[in-house]
Design a protein around this motif. Structure first.
Motif, mmCIF file in Angstrom:
data_model
loop_
_atom_site.group_PDB
_atom_site.id
_atom_site.type_symbol
_atom_site.label_atom_id
_atom_site.label_comp_id
_atom_site.label_asym_id
_atom_site.label_seq_id
_atom_site.Cartn_x
_atom_site.Cartn_y
_atom_site.Cartn_z
ATOM 1 N N MET A 154 0.852 -1.207 0.000
ATOM 2 C CA MET A 154 0.000 0.000 0.000
ATOM 3 C C MET A 154 0.880 1.246 0.000
ATOM 4 O O MET A 154 1.758 1.402 0.839
ATOM 5 N N LYS A 155 0.668 2.096 -0.982
ATOM 6 C CA LYS A 155 1.512 3.296 -1.058
ATOM 7 C C LYS A 155 1.077 4.341 -0.035
ATOM 8 O O LYS A 155 -0.070 4.351 0.416
ATOM 9 N N ASN A 156 2.025 5.213 0.293
ATOM 10 C CA ASN A 156 1.737 6.273 1.254
ATOM 11 C C ASN A 156 1.084 7.441 0.518
ATOM 12 O O ASN A 156 1.744 8.161 -0.214
ATOM 13 N N CYS A 157 -0.214 7.611 0.687
ATOM 14 C CA CYS A 157 -0.928 8.658 -0.057
ATOM 15 C C CYS A 157 -1.375 9.800 0.860
ATOM 16 O O CYS A 157 -2.029 10.731 0.429
ATOM 17 N N VAL A 158 -1.034 9.706 2.155
ATOM 18 C CA VAL A 158 -1.427 10.735 3.124
ATOM 19 C C VAL A 158 -0.185 11.224 3.865
ATOM 20 O O VAL A 158 0.552 10.434 4.440
ATOM 21 N N SER A 159 0.054 12.531 3.826
ATOM 22 C CA SER A 159 1.174 13.098 4.592
ATOM 23 C C SER A 159 0.624 14.049 5.655
ATOM 24 O O SER A 159 -0.367 14.747 5.428
ATOM 25 N N ILE A 160 1.274 14.062 6.819
ATOM 26 C CA ILE A 160 0.835 14.906 7.939
ATOM 27 C C ILE A 160 1.982 15.835 8.335
ATOM 28 O O ILE A 160 3.096 15.380 8.587
ATOM 29 N N ASN A 161 1.700 17.128 8.350
ATOM 30 C CA ASN A 161 2.726 18.118 8.720
ATOM 31 C C ASN A 161 2.179 19.080 9.767
ATOM 32 O O ASN A 161 1.062 19.564 9.633
ATOM 33 N N LEU A 162 2.976 19.348 10.790
ATOM 34 C CA LEU A 162 2.589 20.293 11.836
ATOM 35 C C LEU A 162 3.074 21.679 11.452
ATOM 36 O O LEU A 162 4.264 21.913 11.273
ATOM 37 N N ARG A 163 2.123 22.609 11.289
ATOM 38 C CA ARG A 163 2.470 24.001 11.001
ATOM 39 C C ARG A 163 2.287 24.829 12.268
ATOM 40 O O ARG A 163 1.899 24.303 13.297
ATOM 41 N N LYS A 164 2.504 26.121 12.149
ATOM 42 C CA LYS A 164 2.438 26.989 13.327
ATOM 43 C C LYS A 164 1.056 26.962 13.976
ATOM 44 O O LYS A 164 0.928 26.800 15.181
#
Length: 203
Positions: free
Chosen positions: A1-11
């Motif tokens: 299963m490919k990684n299709c969701v990315s999570i990034n913490l912004r300000k």
């Protein structure tokens, strides 16, 4: 299963980006695996989540929202295209026509008539006074909008209303209502109506 969701913490927010080509099942599987990662970001304060990337259907938005909210009590904003600009039209029509959720109505709506759509609604005519149009997503009236229009009826604040001539006394997007005083407001030609900072703005 490919990684299709990315999570990034912004300000001031957590950004969840979904790949354009991802299927809904892949998205849900990816999100379930990353819920623990999301929870770790919520130790101190409830930073709002913004979901961006792929243009999602209402049903897909509901599934993603339900998954996150069942694990974390947080505000979720789906940053879908607001305009009918070329890029968003291209992205939408690159999908199979069979699953397009835009409903077209040829002709005008008379007083007493009501039209609803689970997706977006395009009226190839006028919406006369006493008629009502309601859509879960966007409403586009190529003629005059004199009746009631309610876009984003299921809570989608990214929805817009567009009309060749805006000549109505009330418009609604999601849960926000704007009363229009015809004596004070000029008639808006080629009107574009959207929500900015929880206020309905007519351009």
């Amino acid at each position: 299963m490919k990684n299709c969701v990315s999570i990034n913490l912004r300000k001031n927010e957590i950004l969840i980006k979904i790949s354009d080509e991802a299927e809904q099942q892949e998205i849900m599987d990816n999100l379930r695996k990353k819920i623990s990662e999301l929870k770790k970001m919520y130790k101190n304060e409830k930073t709002p989540i913004k979901v961006t990337g792929k243009v999602l259907k209402n049903k897909e938005i509901d599934q993603i929202q339900e998954l996150i909210k069942s694990n974390i009590d947080v505000e979720i904003d789906f940053d879908m295209p607001k305009s009918l600009g070329l890029s968003s039209i291209t992205r939408t029509f690159n999908k199979e026509i069979a699953i397009s959720e835009t409903k077209f109505h040829k002709g005008s709506l008379r007083s007493g008539q009501k039209m609803e759509s689970e997706g977006s609604l395009v009226i190839l005519g006028d919406v006369n006074s006493g008629a009502e149009v309601m859509a879960s997503d966007n409403i586009v009236v190529l003629g005059a909008l004199r009746g009631l229009a309610h876009a984003g009826a299921k809570g989608n604040k990214q929805a817009i209303i567009s009309a060749g001539l805006l000549d109505t006394v009330q418009i609604r997007i999601a849960n926000i209502v704007k009363e229009i005083d015809r004596d004070e407001e000029p008639l808006h030609k080629q009107a574009y109506v959207s929500i900015i900072d929880d206020n309905i703005i007519i351009e």
